[in-house]
Motif scaffolding. Structure first.
Motif, short mmCIF file in Angstrom:
data_model
loop_
_atom_site.label_atom_id
_atom_site.label_comp_id
_atom_site.label_asym_id
_atom_site.label_seq_id
_atom_site.Cartn_x
_atom_site.Cartn_y
_atom_site.Cartn_z
N GLN A 1 -11.99 -8.20 39.66
CA GLN A 1 -12.78 -9.18 38.91
C GLN A 1 -11.96 -9.76 37.74
N PHE A 2 -11.23 -8.90 37.04
CA PHE A 2 -10.35 -9.37 35.97
C PHE A 2 -9.30 -10.33 36.52
N ALA A 3 -8.72 -10.00 37.66
CA ALA A 3 -7.67 -10.85 38.24
C ALA A 3 -8.22 -12.22 38.62
N LYS A 4 -9.43 -12.27 39.16
CA LYS A 4 -10.03 -13.56 39.51
C LYS A 4 -10.27 -14.42 38.27
N VAL A 5 -10.75 -13.79 37.22
CA VAL A 5 -11.02 -14.52 35.99
C VAL A 5 -9.71 -14.96 35.33
N MET A 6 -8.73 -14.07 35.30
CA MET A 6 -7.46 -14.38 34.64
C MET A 6 -6.67 -15.43 35.40
N ARG A 7 -6.87 -15.53 36.70
CA ARG A 7 -6.19 -16.56 37.48
C ARG A 7 -6.57 -17.96 37.00
N PHE A 8 -7.76 -18.10 36.45
CA PHE A 8 -8.20 -19.37 35.90
C PHE A 8 -7.90 -19.46 34.40
N ILE A 9 -8.14 -18.36 33.67
CA ILE A 9 -8.04 -18.39 32.21
C ILE A 9 -6.60 -18.52 31.72
N LEU A 10 -5.66 -17.83 32.34
CA LEU A 10 -4.28 -17.85 31.86
C LEU A 10 -3.66 -19.25 31.85
N PRO A 11 -3.72 -20.02 32.94
CA PRO A 11 -3.14 -21.37 32.87
C PRO A 11 -3.87 -22.28 31.87
N VAL A 12 -5.19 -22.18 31.82
CA VAL A 12 -5.95 -23.00 30.88
C VAL A 12 -5.58 -22.64 29.44
N THR A 13 -5.45 -21.36 29.17
CA THR A 13 -5.08 -20.91 27.82
C THR A 13 -3.68 -21.38 27.47
N PHE A 14 -2.76 -21.24 28.41
CA PHE A 14 -1.38 -21.64 28.13
C PHE A 14 -1.28 -23.13 27.83
N TYR A 15 -1.87 -23.95 28.68
CA TYR A 15 -1.75 -25.40 28.47
C TYR A 15 -2.54 -25.87 27.24
N SER A 16 -3.67 -25.25 26.96
CA SER A 16 -4.40 -25.65 25.76
C SER A 16 -3.65 -25.22 24.50
#
Length: 99
Positions: A73-88
Motif C-alpha cells: 500500500q505504501f509503494a502504491k501511494v509513493m509511486r504517485f507522491i514521490l514524483p509529484v513531491t519532487f517536481y513541486s
C-alpha cells in the motif's frame, strides 16, 4: 579641397595614442553561475525531503517486520507522491530563488 596628411609607416604605428572622447558607461555584470548549492538548504525543501525520507525508512522497517500488504500500500501511494513531491519542490525552488 581636403588637406592631405602624409605619414610614414613608423610614425603611424609609434604615434602616441589619443584619449578616447567617449566616457566608459557602467554596465551590469551577471554571473554565468547564478546557482549556489547552499540555496538548497531552504527549510521548505529540507522539510519535504525529510518527510519523503521518513516515509521511505518506515516502508523499509515495515518490510523487515514482514508486513508486506502494508508495504504494498505504501509503494502504491509513493509511486504517485514521490514524483509529484519532487517536481513541486523543484518548481517551488526555482520560483522562490532570486537570480
Amino acid at each position: 579641397m581636403r588637406k592631405k596628411h602624409d605619414s610614414t609607416f613608423r610614425n603611424f604605428f609609434h604615434k602616441p595614442s589619443f584619449n578616447s572622447s567617449t566616457k566608459p558607461r557602467p554596465f551590469k555584470a551577471y554571473s554565468f553561475v547564478p546557482f549556489s548549492p547552499l540555496a538548497m538548504l531552504d527549510p521548505t525543501i529540507l522539510t519535504i525531503g525529510g518527510i519523503v525520507l521518513g516515509i521511505a525508512i518506515i516502508e523499509r522497517i515495515l518490510e523487515r517486520w514482514g508486513v508486506i500488504d502494508l508495504v504494498d500500500q505504501f509503494a502504491k501511494v509513493m509511486r504517485f507522491i514521490l514524483p509529484v513531491t519532487f517536481y513541486s519542490a523543484l518548481i517551488y525552488f526555482f520560483a522562490t530563488f532570486i537570480f
